[in-house]
Scaffold this motif. Structure first.
Motif, PDB file in Angstrom:
ATOM      1  N   PRO A 133      44.902 -19.035 -27.598  1.00 36.51           N
ATOM      2  CA  PRO A 133      47.011 -19.652 -27.546  1.00 36.51           C
ATOM      3  C   PRO A 133      47.617 -19.086 -28.806  1.00 36.51           C
ATOM      4  O   PRO A 133      47.322 -19.025 -29.583  1.00 36.51           O
ATOM      5  N   PRO A 134      48.771 -18.973 -28.923  1.00 38.15           N
ATOM      6  CA  PRO A 134      49.308 -19.110 -29.163  1.00 38.15           C
ATOM      7  C   PRO A 134      49.352 -20.549 -30.082  1.00 38.15           C
ATOM      8  O   PRO A 134      49.005 -20.954 -30.775  1.00 38.15           O
ATOM      9  N   PRO A 135      50.167 -20.131 -31.896  1.00 40.92           N
ATOM     10  CA  PRO A 135      49.755 -21.151 -33.047  1.00 40.92           C
ATOM     11  C   PRO A 135      50.746 -22.110 -32.265  1.00 40.92           C
ATOM     12  O   PRO A 135      51.780 -21.728 -31.890  1.00 40.92           O
ATOM     13  N   ARG A 136      50.649 -23.675 -32.955  1.00 42.99           N
ATOM     14  CA  ARG A 136      50.970 -24.604 -32.234  1.00 42.99           C
ATOM     15  C   ARG A 136      51.794 -25.866 -33.085  1.00 42.99           C
ATOM     16  O   ARG A 136      50.782 -26.033 -34.245  1.00 42.99           O
ATOM     17  N   ARG A 137      52.539 -25.910 -33.541  1.00 43.92           N
ATOM     18  CA  ARG A 137      52.830 -27.120 -34.848  1.00 43.92           C
ATOM     19  C   ARG A 137      53.594 -27.989 -33.987  1.00 43.92           C
ATOM     20  O   ARG A 137      54.533 -28.297 -34.028  1.00 43.92           O
ATOM     21  N   SER A 138      53.268 -29.314 -34.572  1.00 42.85           N
ATOM     22  CA  SER A 138      53.641 -30.343 -33.868  1.00 42.85           C
ATOM     23  C   SER A 138      54.657 -31.098 -35.209  1.00 42.85           C
ATOM     24  O   SER A 138      53.346 -32.456 -35.472  1.00 42.85           O
ATOM     25  N   PRO A 139      55.276 -31.537 -36.301  1.00 43.64           N
ATOM     26  CA  PRO A 139      55.451 -32.099 -37.487  1.00 43.64           C
ATOM     27  C   PRO A 139      55.844 -33.304 -36.886  1.00 43.64           C
ATOM     28  O   PRO A 139      56.451 -33.542 -35.918  1.00 43.64           O
ATOM     29  N   PRO A 140      56.081 -34.219 -37.832  1.00 47.88           N
ATOM     30  CA  PRO A 140      57.029 -35.459 -37.774  1.00 47.88           C
ATOM     31  C   PRO A 140      57.682 -35.436 -37.714  1.00 47.88           C
ATOM     32  O   PRO A 140      58.158 -34.827 -38.243  1.00 47.88           O
ATOM     33  N   ALA A 141      58.229 -36.019 -36.323  1.00 49.51           N
ATOM     34  CA  ALA A 141      60.124 -36.006 -36.988  1.00 49.51           C
ATOM     35  C   ALA A 141      60.877 -36.455 -38.345  1.00 49.51           C
ATOM     36  O   ALA A 141      61.874 -35.598 -38.832  1.00 49.51           O
ATOM     37  N   GLY A 142      59.923 -36.988 -38.850  1.00 53.32           N
ATOM     38  CA  GLY A 142      60.809 -37.562 -40.116  1.00 53.32           C
ATOM     39  C   GLY A 142      60.388 -36.095 -41.706  1.00 53.32           C
ATOM     40  O   GLY A 142      60.960 -36.327 -42.251  1.00 53.32           O
ATOM     41  N   ALA A 143      59.220 -35.497 -40.904  1.00 49.02           N
ATOM     42  CA  ALA A 143      59.424 -34.290 -42.107  1.00 49.02           C
ATOM     43  C   ALA A 143      60.464 -33.725 -41.567  1.00 49.02           C
ATOM     44  O   ALA A 143      60.531 -33.200 -43.105  1.00 49.02           O
ATOM     45  N   VAL A 144      61.074 -33.357 -40.362  1.00 48.87           N
ATOM     46  CA  VAL A 144      62.152 -32.552 -40.319  1.00 48.87           C
ATOM     47  C   VAL A 144      63.389 -33.112 -40.725  1.00 48.87           C
ATOM     48  O   VAL A 144      64.304 -32.100 -42.016  1.00 48.87           O
ATOM     49  N   GLN A 185      57.129 -28.247 -32.166  1.00 52.33           N
ATOM     50  CA  GLN A 185      57.228 -29.059 -31.443  1.00 52.33           C
ATOM     51  C   GLN A 185      57.647 -30.890 -32.121  1.00 52.33           C
ATOM     52  O   GLN A 185      56.345 -30.655 -33.212  1.00 52.33           O
ATOM     53  N   VAL A 186      58.217 -31.093 -31.924  1.00 52.53           N
ATOM     54  CA  VAL A 186      58.960 -32.600 -33.158  1.00 52.53           C
ATOM     55  C   VAL A 186      58.454 -34.242 -32.348  1.00 52.53           C
ATOM     56  O   VAL A 186      58.991 -34.034 -30.813  1.00 52.53           O
ATOM     57  N   SER A 218      63.001 -29.752 -29.478  1.00 52.43           N
ATOM     58  CA  SER A 218      62.796 -30.168 -30.556  1.00 52.43           C
ATOM     59  C   SER A 218      63.399 -29.045 -31.900  1.00 52.43           C
ATOM     60  O   SER A 218      63.985 -29.224 -32.651  1.00 52.43           O
ATOM     61  N   LEU A 219      63.623 -26.995 -30.704  1.00 54.03           N
ATOM     62  CA  LEU A 219      63.701 -26.540 -31.257  1.00 54.03           C
ATOM     63  C   LEU A 219      65.901 -27.457 -31.521  1.00 54.03           C
ATOM     64  O   LEU A 219      66.227 -26.917 -32.778  1.00 54.03           O
ATOM     65  N   ALA A 220      66.152 -27.801 -30.237  1.00 52.18           N
ATOM     66  CA  ALA A 220      67.877 -28.869 -30.352  1.00 52.18           C
ATOM     67  C   ALA A 220      68.091 -29.805 -31.678  1.00 52.18           C
ATOM     68  O   ALA A 220      68.717 -29.793 -32.647  1.00 52.18           O
ATOM     69  N   LEU A 221      66.973 -30.400 -32.133  1.00 55.09           N
ATOM     70  CA  LEU A 221      67.395 -31.067 -32.690  1.00 55.09           C
ATOM     71  C   LEU A 221      66.715 -30.845 -34.298  1.00 55.09           C
ATOM     72  O   LEU A 221      67.986 -31.043 -34.960  1.00 55.09           O
ATOM     73  N   ILE A 222      65.679 -29.683 -34.303  1.00 50.06           N
ATOM     74  CA  ILE A 222      65.776 -28.899 -35.744  1.00 50.06           C
ATOM     75  C   ILE A 222      67.532 -28.196 -35.671  1.00 50.06           C
ATOM     76  O   ILE A 222      67.260 -29.013 -36.811  1.00 50.06           O
ATOM     77  N   HIS A 223      67.253 -27.793 -35.083  1.00 53.55           N
ATOM     78  CA  HIS A 223      68.576 -26.945 -35.317  1.00 53.55           C
ATOM     79  C   HIS A 223      70.507 -27.809 -36.474  1.00 53.55           C
ATOM     80  O   HIS A 223      71.071 -27.929 -36.541  1.00 53.55           O
ATOM     81  N   ARG A 224      70.484 -29.774 -35.048  1.00 57.02           N
ATOM     82  CA  ARG A 224      71.112 -30.127 -35.294  1.00 57.02           C
ATOM     83  C   ARG A 224      71.548 -31.028 -36.764  1.00 57.02           C
ATOM     84  O   ARG A 224      71.917 -31.467 -37.485  1.00 57.02           O
TER      85      ARG A 224
END
Length: 122
Positions: free
Chosen positions: A4-15, A42-43, A109-115
């Protein structure tokens, strides 16, 4: 069966809490890697409340060969402890699945990271 593809779920606070000067917080190649087809980011926003990943970091390693054992590596205050015992690995897999289910979908998640990255550029 492919791995399966690698998955990463950092907490929102890390962003939004990237330390350092403004230039150190600029988006890097990480954003481009997050958009690769074999990577899922995923955040887990604070608004989702308590979740199963809050107890501490760990790694889960799975291999495509049927004969291979999956591994879990919880990081503890006294060091890292590899485990191959299936009941323990299954528990870490369940914790990961619960956290992934609570997280935002990749597009959000990507939209949040980009914002947030855009806010830090201003």
């Amino acid at each position: 069966m492919a791995a399966p593809p690698p998955r990463r779920s950092p907490p929102a606070g890390a962003v939004p809490r990237a330390p350092g000067r403004r230039c150190a917080r600029r988006p890097s190649g990480n954003r481009a890697r997050a958009e690769l087809p074999n990577v899922t980011v995923q955040v887990l926003p604070f608004e989702r409340g308590a979740h199963s990943g809050m107890f501490g970091p760990y790694l889960l390693l799975s291999f495509p060969q049927v004969s291979s054992l999956d591994l879990a590596l919880p990081k503890t205050p006294t060091g890292n402890i590899w485990t191959q015992r299936e009941p323990e690995v299954a528990r870490y897999r369940a914790l990961f699945d619960d956290a992934r289910t609570a997280a935002l979908p990749q597009t959000e998640s990507l939209a949040l990271i980009h914002r947030i990255a855009k806010e830090h550029q201003q």
